[in-house]
Design a protein around this motif. Structure first.
Motif, short mmCIF file in Angstrom:
data_model
loop_
_atom_site.label_atom_id
_atom_site.label_comp_id
_atom_site.label_asym_id
_atom_site.label_seq_id
_atom_site.Cartn_x
_atom_site.Cartn_y
_atom_site.Cartn_z
N ILE A 198 -1.36 15.05 -6.16
CA ILE A 198 -1.00 15.01 -5.61
C ILE A 198 -2.71 14.35 -4.31
CG2 ILE A 198 -1.95 17.27 -3.37
CD1 ILE A 198 -0.93 19.19 -5.57
N LEU A 199 -1.94 14.03 -3.27
CA LEU A 199 -2.67 12.49 -2.33
C LEU A 199 -3.58 13.57 -1.12
CD1 LEU A 199 -1.32 9.17 -3.88
CD2 LEU A 199 -3.23 10.16 -4.75
N LYS A 200 -5.23 13.79 -1.28
CA LYS A 200 -5.39 13.97 -0.04
C LYS A 200 -6.32 13.13 0.39
CE LYS A 200 -5.15 18.95 -1.84
NZ LYS A 200 -5.85 19.63 -2.57
N LYS A 201 -6.98 12.51 -0.15
CA LYS A 201 -8.02 11.39 0.81
C LYS A 201 -7.79 10.38 0.84
CE LYS A 201 -11.79 14.15 -1.35
NZ LYS A 201 -13.28 14.06 -1.77
N GLY A 202 -7.59 9.36 2.06
CA GLY A 202 -7.58 8.58 2.64
C GLY A 202 -8.67 7.42 1.98
N ALA B 72 0.84 -0.90 -0.07
CA ALA B 72 0.18 -0.23 -0.07
C ALA B 72 1.08 1.35 0.31
CB ALA B 72 -0.79 -0.03 1.47
N ARG B 73 1.85 1.38 0.45
CA ARG B 73 3.11 1.92 0.30
C ARG B 73 3.19 2.41 -0.25
NH1 ARG B 73 4.23 -0.01 5.05
NH2 ARG B 73 3.36 0.38 6.93
N GLY B 74 3.69 1.33 -1.82
CA GLY B 74 4.50 1.59 -2.64
C GLY B 74 3.45 1.82 -3.76
N ALA B 75 1.92 1.87 -3.49
CA ALA B 75 1.45 2.26 -4.59
C ALA B 75 1.13 4.05 -4.12
CB ALA B 75 0.19 1.27 -4.40
N LYS B 76 0.97 3.98 -2.99
CA LYS B 76 1.24 5.88 -2.74
C LYS B 76 2.48 6.56 -3.09
CE LYS B 76 2.32 7.40 1.18
NZ LYS B 76 2.79 8.07 3.24
N TYR B 77 4.12 5.70 -2.89
CA TYR B 77 4.78 6.47 -3.15
C TYR B 77 4.58 6.84 -4.95
CZ TYR B 77 9.74 5.62 -6.13
OH TYR B 77 10.26 6.03 -5.96
N ALA B 78 3.99 5.65 -5.98
CA ALA B 78 4.56 5.83 -7.04
C ALA B 78 2.44 6.83 -7.70
CB ALA B 78 4.09 4.67 -7.65
N LEU B 79 1.93 6.62 -6.93
CA LEU B 79 0.89 7.88 -7.21
C LEU B 79 1.48 9.18 -6.47
CD1 LEU B 79 -2.16 6.04 -6.51
CD2 LEU B 79 -1.79 7.27 -8.65
N ARG B 80 2.30 9.01 -5.73
CA ARG B 80 2.35 10.77 -5.51
C ARG B 80 3.36 11.63 -5.83
NH1 ARG B 80 5.10 12.03 -0.91
NH2 ARG B 80 3.47 13.84 -1.03
#
Length: 380
Positions: free
Chosen positions: A91-95, A79-87
């Motif tokens: 800009i990610l604001k919603k969890g 999940a952290r890896g997916a966040k890393y690549a998307l960021r």
């Protein structure tokens, strides 16, 4: 179960032809299958990600608005890896708050890639980000390479995202061009047997990355012997070097590197022949090429545990098995086979009996499943 707003199904994948070549920009084939990862989730406004797994213990909590910290060697790293690549792009604001579950044992079906695809799709949905299928493939693949640390190509993610139940995915990992080859009406019915050895494995800790480096070293050897300019290692691929160059230089390089290159070039040929066989409905030839692919994996790519090789040798001798090979990296995990459904019971009975005679210690973990091609990752 808690009611969640969204449900994603990300299928597992099998690759009948095109083993170990995607990271060298080769050509590959694949199916998404009707087993995979289910992910239920609800977006939230506070940027917090809270995840639970029905497959693994513990919980995962992090802030989607903050950069990923050091990996924790835990299922939450995906999940952290997916966040890393998307960021890197958005800009990610919603969890999200969600729960994830896999439907088959871990090993050989790219469950990690399926999980990453599900997380990328979920985080994008929560943040109103529209992604094309190929963007999902590329972002999930980048997460696995750069954050998880597995130097793979795009085969796994492409099968998982682009697969269609009515046909075979044919993908060029150099151009990223692909097509779905619909099943020829003349082709007999088939299913896909999945035979789990009972071993599990982590590719990051196996020889997977080492093989990638060996392939690149073979390419460097060829360029050096031909006095061609060298590129940096990350931009060096066997696909860029003609087979004729390999034939001229193979005797001069250490044989372990020559064997890796031989696998690449012979697999390229097998995929081309396999696509023609599939288009014409010749499942017998397609299966024969799958067996030949596995032989090259054993002798040229030099992967395969004693357990996997035993399964492969047993299934080669069984009626109703058109062809098959190791699935995934081929160090532990599973074997897959294209089978005649009329022989399923006999295949399962004989394979189980003969394998456990040789490896009785896997009596509780050896598993046999039969699956079918399915559509790629989607919201349910």
């Amino acid at each position: 179960m808690t009611r969640y707003q969204y449900h994603i199904f990300a299928p597992y994948r099998v690759c009948p032809l095109g083993a170990h070549v995607d990271h060298q920009h080769g050509i590959v084939t694949g199916f998404a299958i009707n087993k995979g990862v289910d992910f239920w989730f609800t977006p939230n406004e506070d940027g917090q990600v809270h995840l639970e797994s029905w497959t693994f213990d513990g919980f995962v909590d992090f802030d989607i608005t903050q950069a990923s910290q050091v990996k924790e060697k835990h299922w939450g790293d995906y999940a952290r890896g997916a966040k890393y690549a998307l960021r890197k792009r958005f800009i990610l604001k919603k969890g999200i708050t969600g729960v994830i579950q896999g439907s088959l044992p871990i090993g050989g079906l790219s469950s990690s890639a399926a999980v990453l695809v599900a997380y990328v799709m979920a985080f994008a949905k929560a943040n109103d980000i529209e992604l094309t299928p190929m963007e999902i493939v590329q972002i999930a693949s980048e997460a696995e390479r750069e954050y998880i640390g597995l130097n793979n190509g795009i085969l796994d993610q492409s099968c998982i995202v682009l697969g269609k139940k009515e046909g075979l995915l044919f993908l060029d990992c150099d151009s990223n061009e692909y097509r779905i080859i619909k099943r020829n009406p003349k082709m007999p019915d088939f299913e896909i047997g999945i035979f789990f050895s009972g071993l599990t494995r982590s590719l990051v800790n196996s020889d997977y990355n080492l093989r990638v480096y060996e392939c690149k070293t073979a390419a460097w050897n060829m360029l050096a012997y031909m006095e061609q300019p060298l590129k940096t290692f990350d931009k060096t691929f066997l696909r860029d070097i003609p087979r004729l160059t390999f034939e001229k230089t193979r005797i001069a390089m250490p044989q372990r590197f020559a064997r890796r290159a031989e696998h690449f070039y012979s697999e390229y040929r097998r995929v081309r022949q396999g696509v023609t066989a599939w288009e014409s409905g010749n499942i017998e030839l397609f299966g024969k090429l799958c067996f030949e692919s596995c032989e090259s994996s054993i002798h040229n790519y030099e992967c395969g545990s004693p357990e996997l090789i035993a399964i492969y040798e047993i299934m080669r001798s069984l009626p109703g098995v058109y062809g098959g090979r190791f699935s995934g990296a081929g160090f532990k995990g599973a074997c897959i086979a294209i089978v005649n459904p009329e022989y399923k019971d006999e295949i399962e009975r004989e394979l189980t009996k003969r394998y456990l005679e040789k490896f009785p210690e896997y009596e509780k973990t050896f598993k046999v499943y039969f699956v079918k091609p399915d559509d790629g990752a989607r919201f349910i």
